[in-house]
Design an enzyme around this catalytic site. Sequence first.
Site, mmCIF file in Angstrom:
data_model
loop_
_atom_site.group_PDB
_atom_site.id
_atom_site.type_symbol
_atom_site.label_atom_id
_atom_site.label_comp_id
_atom_site.label_asym_id
_atom_site.label_seq_id
_atom_site.Cartn_x
_atom_site.Cartn_y
_atom_site.Cartn_z
ATOM 1 N NE ARG A 256 -1.278 2.546 2.896
ATOM 2 C CZ ARG A 256 -0.638 3.616 3.393
ATOM 3 N NH1 ARG A 256 -0.606 4.621 2.864
ATOM 4 N NH2 ARG A 256 -0.144 3.349 4.801
ATOM 5 C CG ASP A 257 3.042 4.326 3.151
ATOM 6 O OD1 ASP A 257 3.288 5.371 2.047
ATOM 7 O OD2 ASP A 257 3.474 4.623 4.250
ATOM 8 C CG HIS B 66 3.488 4.732 9.225
ATOM 9 N ND1 HIS B 66 2.767 3.904 8.527
ATOM 10 C CD2 HIS B 66 4.037 5.727 8.311
ATOM 11 C CE1 HIS B 66 2.781 4.221 7.382
ATOM 12 N NE2 HIS B 66 3.510 5.198 6.943
ATOM 13 C CB CYS C 224 2.206 10.121 1.241
ATOM 14 S SG CYS C 224 0.574 10.995 1.064
ATOM 15 C CG ASN D 106 6.785 3.543 4.360
ATOM 16 O OD1 ASN D 106 6.417 3.776 3.343
ATOM 17 N ND2 ASN D 106 5.777 3.503 5.356
HETATM 18 P P1 HMG Z 1 -12.951 14.095 -3.547
HETATM 19 O O1 HMG Z 1 -12.665 14.393 -4.977
HETATM 20 O O2 HMG Z 1 -13.156 15.308 -2.584
HETATM 21 O O3 HMG Z 1 -14.221 13.089 -3.428
HETATM 22 O O4 HMG Z 1 -11.951 13.269 -2.774
HETATM 23 P P2 HMG Z 1 -16.008 13.593 -3.315
HETATM 24 O O5 HMG Z 1 -16.404 13.037 -2.051
HETATM 25 O O6 HMG Z 1 -16.267 15.050 -3.529
HETATM 26 O O7 HMG Z 1 -16.167 12.747 -4.547
HETATM 27 C C1 HMG Z 1 -16.314 12.948 -5.914
HETATM 28 C C2 HMG Z 1 -16.307 11.665 -6.785
HETATM 29 O O8 HMG Z 1 -15.470 10.797 -6.221
HETATM 30 C C3 HMG Z 1 -17.732 11.112 -6.489
HETATM 31 O O9 HMG Z 1 -17.952 10.691 -7.683
HETATM 32 C C4 HMG Z 1 -17.295 9.950 -5.446
HETATM 33 O O10 HMG Z 1 -18.414 8.915 -5.766
HETATM 34 C C5 HMG Z 1 -15.887 9.464 -5.817
HETATM 35 P P3 HMG Z 1 -18.871 11.282 -8.672
HETATM 36 O O11 HMG Z 1 -20.229 11.410 -8.054
HETATM 37 O O12 HMG Z 1 -18.478 12.498 -9.053
HETATM 38 O O13 HMG Z 1 -19.088 10.348 -9.738
HETATM 39 N N1 HMG Z 1 -15.317 9.014 -4.825
HETATM 40 C C6 HMG Z 1 -14.712 7.771 -4.820
HETATM 41 N N2 HMG Z 1 -14.566 6.703 -5.844
HETATM 42 C C7 HMG Z 1 -14.034 5.865 -5.405
HETATM 43 N N3 HMG Z 1 -13.441 5.447 -3.996
HETATM 44 C C8 HMG Z 1 -13.412 6.320 -3.145
HETATM 45 C C9 HMG Z 1 -14.084 7.746 -3.517
HETATM 46 N N4 HMG Z 1 -14.599 8.549 -2.564
HETATM 47 C C10 HMG Z 1 -15.238 9.445 -3.548
HETATM 48 N N5 HMG Z 1 -13.209 6.052 -1.802
HETATM 49 C C11 HMG Z 1 -11.115 11.532 -1.260
HETATM 50 C C12 HMG Z 1 -11.944 12.797 -1.578
HETATM 51 C C13 HMG Z 1 -10.802 11.377 0.331
HETATM 52 C C14 HMG Z 1 -11.656 10.322 -1.934
HETATM 53 C C15 HMG Z 1 -9.729 11.708 -1.828
HETATM 54 O O14 HMG Z 1 -9.157 12.963 -1.625
HETATM 55 C C16 HMG Z 1 -8.696 10.401 -1.790
HETATM 56 O O15 HMG Z 1 -8.947 9.521 -2.333
HETATM 57 N N6 HMG Z 1 -7.569 10.771 -1.112
HETATM 58 C C17 HMG Z 1 -6.703 9.666 -0.770
HETATM 59 C C18 HMG Z 1 -5.265 10.287 -0.830
HETATM 60 C C19 HMG Z 1 -4.384 9.193 -0.542
HETATM 61 O O16 HMG Z 1 -4.688 7.884 -0.819
HETATM 62 N N7 HMG Z 1 -3.181 9.213 -0.025
HETATM 63 C C20 HMG Z 1 -2.088 8.469 0.491
HETATM 64 C C21 HMG Z 1 -2.707 7.737 1.770
HETATM 65 S S1 HMG Z 1 -2.153 8.474 3.248
HETATM 66 C C22 HMG Z 1 -0.550 8.134 3.642
HETATM 67 O O17 HMG Z 1 0.263 7.508 2.744
HETATM 68 C C23 HMG Z 1 0.007 8.413 4.727
HETATM 69 C C24 HMG Z 1 0.137 7.277 5.788
HETATM 70 O O18 HMG Z 1 1.076 6.192 4.944
HETATM 71 C C25 HMG Z 1 0.788 7.576 7.153
HETATM 72 C C26 HMG Z 1 1.925 8.386 7.052
HETATM 73 O O19 HMG Z 1 2.751 8.161 6.420
HETATM 74 O O20 HMG Z 1 1.837 9.554 7.733
HETATM 75 C C27 HMG Z 1 -1.026 6.340 6.159
HETATM 76 MG MG MG Z 2 3.032 6.262 5.073
#
Ligand code: HMG
Ligand code: MG
Length: 330
Positions: A30-31, A226, A259, A268
């Site tokens: 994933r990450d 993490h 990220c 990581n």
């Molecule tokens: P948004 O564009 O604001 O979503 O994204 P929305 O709620 O306005 O919806 C817009 C459209 O997207 C809609 O479709 C929804 O159905 C669809 P439409 O009606 O226009 O056809 N939609 C989705 N489709 C599939 N799966 C979904 C989903 N949600 C909405 N889940 C959102 C908001 C949160 C979805 C977006 O910002 C996003 O996906 N962000 C994820 C970013 C990410 O994955 N970052 C990496 C992970 S975090 C990380 O790595 C840190 C960590 O490792 C810890 C650390 O290191 O600190 C965990």
């Molecule tokens: Mg991370």
Amino acid sequence: MSGADAVGLPMRVPAAGLPEAVTIYEVGPRDGLQNEKAVVPLAVKAEFVTRLLDAGLPIVEATSFVHPRWVPQLADAAELMTELGDRLGDRARDLPVLVPNDRGLDRALALGQRHVAVFGSATETFAQRNLNCGYEEQFAMFAPVVERSLAAGIDVRAYVSMCFGDPWEGPVALERVVAAGVRLLGLGASQLSLGDTIGVATAGHVTALIEAFGAAGVGVDRLALHFHDTYGQALANVQAGLRAGVTTFDASAGGLGGCPYARSATGNLATEDLVWMLEGLGIAHGVDLAAVAATSAWMAGHLGRPSPSAAARALAPALDRPADQAESGG
Ligand code: HMG
Ligand code: MG
């Protein structure tokens, strides 16, 4: 005997005052893969997860049910979990997956996943960049996700990102991190993973944050750490966590990771680096180091570049050598 069997291990010299056993929470699929420029083929992802499980990793976070346009690298999440179901049977349903919102949970529920993780931010800017909502709004987004998960008997982990520093906002005060973490636990998450998203933590800071959570009533039994190894501090930070009694550490095979929405986030903590250190300290971890190193070497071949992990690189030559020619570790 396979080449991997020839890989050495460090001499075991326990240190006083550390836990007897830890859980390694593997985040490579994933990450790690969310941060790759190229999309890794589904069959390679499935093989990666399977090999990590075979190497003894007790928890392997498999993918994210996020918006496919936001993280195209993991757009095949549903297909991957289906493929893993074919390969692993019911065991695939226990692999944790990231879900940011109701839509993500719907997708995970449709497949019968039993462990999900929400991921919040300690800072306003990263909430906006990573989740497209404000700091306050993120809790409103997660609340129904956690509530519906618990009602369905699904366990929820919560991440907090930017626990030690934020590339836009600079240093992050301990109180802000504790406030975010306490709210996520208050929603019903079983475990809080404290993310050093951009790798700026140092050991004293880690100790101080764990103590601040303790003062707020959150014990080490509910915390995971993490670390990203951007400044080479990840293992020193793990040591600080171990001394404080933390027993869950996130790591990524070969040190893949980062990220896409956090400027300057790099790899990581590598699973191999962590296992090497735990092995030397005599702390039980249940992981076959040679098998993880062989998996990282195999994945490095697919990605077309060597692993950033020091231990993975040190172990790699021994993987190709017959056992009787291998140097012993240490
Ligand atoms: P948004 O564009 O604001 O979503 O994204 P929305 O709620 O306005 O919806 C817009 C459209 O997207 C809609 O479709 C929804 O159905 C669809 P439409 O009606 O226009 O056809 N939609 C989705 N489709 C599939 N799966 C979904 C989903 N949600 C909405 N889940 C959102 C908001 C949160 C979805 C977006 O910002 C996003 O996906 N962000 C994820 C970013 C990410 O994955 N970052 C990496 C992970 S975090 C990380 O790595 C840190 C960590 O490792 C810890 C650390 O290191 O600190 C965990
Ligand atoms: Mg991370």
